[in-house]
Design a protein around this motif. Sequence first.
Motif, mmCIF file in Angstrom:
data_model
loop_
_atom_site.group_PDB
_atom_site.id
_atom_site.type_symbol
_atom_site.label_atom_id
_atom_site.label_comp_id
_atom_site.label_asym_id
_atom_site.label_seq_id
_atom_site.Cartn_x
_atom_site.Cartn_y
_atom_site.Cartn_z
ATOM 1 N N GLU A 54 0.838 -1.147 -0.215
ATOM 2 C CA GLU A 54 -0.069 -0.168 -0.259
ATOM 3 C C GLU A 54 0.491 0.932 0.202
ATOM 4 N N ALA A 57 1.854 1.893 -3.499
ATOM 5 C CA ALA A 57 1.385 1.622 -4.712
ATOM 6 C C ALA A 57 1.093 2.607 -5.841
ATOM 7 N N PRO A 59 -1.550 6.396 -7.331
ATOM 8 C CA PRO A 59 -2.706 6.709 -7.316
ATOM 9 C C PRO A 59 -3.552 5.861 -7.595
ATOM 10 N N LEU A 60 -4.395 5.751 -7.741
ATOM 11 C CA LEU A 60 -5.241 4.495 -7.657
ATOM 12 C C LEU A 60 -5.542 4.739 -10.012
ATOM 13 N N HIS A 61 -6.160 6.075 -10.005
ATOM 14 C CA HIS A 61 -6.040 6.281 -11.027
ATOM 15 C C HIS A 61 -5.592 6.344 -11.865
ATOM 16 N N ARG A 63 -3.196 3.459 -11.544
ATOM 17 C CA ARG A 63 -3.382 2.289 -12.031
ATOM 18 C C ARG A 63 -4.418 1.409 -12.786
ATOM 19 N N LEU A 64 -5.173 2.815 -12.749
ATOM 20 C CA LEU A 64 -6.390 2.263 -13.646
ATOM 21 C C LEU A 64 -6.019 2.394 -15.327
ATOM 22 N N HIS A 76 -5.000 -7.585 -14.921
ATOM 23 C CA HIS A 76 -5.315 -7.956 -14.224
ATOM 24 C C HIS A 76 -6.512 -8.804 -13.521
#
Length: 203
Positions: A54, A57, A59-61, A63-64, A76
């Motif tokens: 974590e 990692a 930022p979520l955006h 990674r998307l 994935h």
Amino acid sequence: MTIDLQSGTRTGGVDAAAAAARRVLAGLVRAGDLSDADMSGIADRLNSVADDLEAAAPPLHDRLVHMWRGDGNTRHDPVTGPENPIAPPLEYAAADARTIEATTTLGLPYQGPPSSVHGGVSALLLDHTLGVANGWAGSSGMTAELTLRYHRLTPLFEPLTISAAQTSVDGRKIRTVGAIEARGETCVTAEGLFIAKHAPRPR
């Protein structure tokens, strides 16, 4: 003939970490509360690994966006994704221009009835396999309907063959069929209706 219907497993890196996580999942389900292992200590070690992941990692955006780059072969997803520890992962081969198949053996993490594959897991495997068959045949889209018939229990710990073939394309409507077999017997069959549209990719 094995073909590149999905991004292949790589040596080392995240693929190796995901493979190790699959072993952990299987080991935990098998051990349960009958094991004399130090589960509190194991939990501490796993939480330490999760903390490291974590903290590192992106930022979520970001990674998307990264997940959905390229030609659409995702690494994935929960069926074929070598980066996803809940994926078996399936590796498909082409039987002909419209048909694909994969062979896998599922263990305790996928159990529903005793020593049998959970019906929802069968649905997941077939939905994805029908979708990949559409891509292989040249016309793909989003699942609109998925009808399954469970003929008999699908066994754990034995080789399963998951297959699918596109049967027709009528405008935007795509129809596809599939099955899961074990020991030469049909366990589950599926009929799918797909609509030729795709969700927008993250940008």
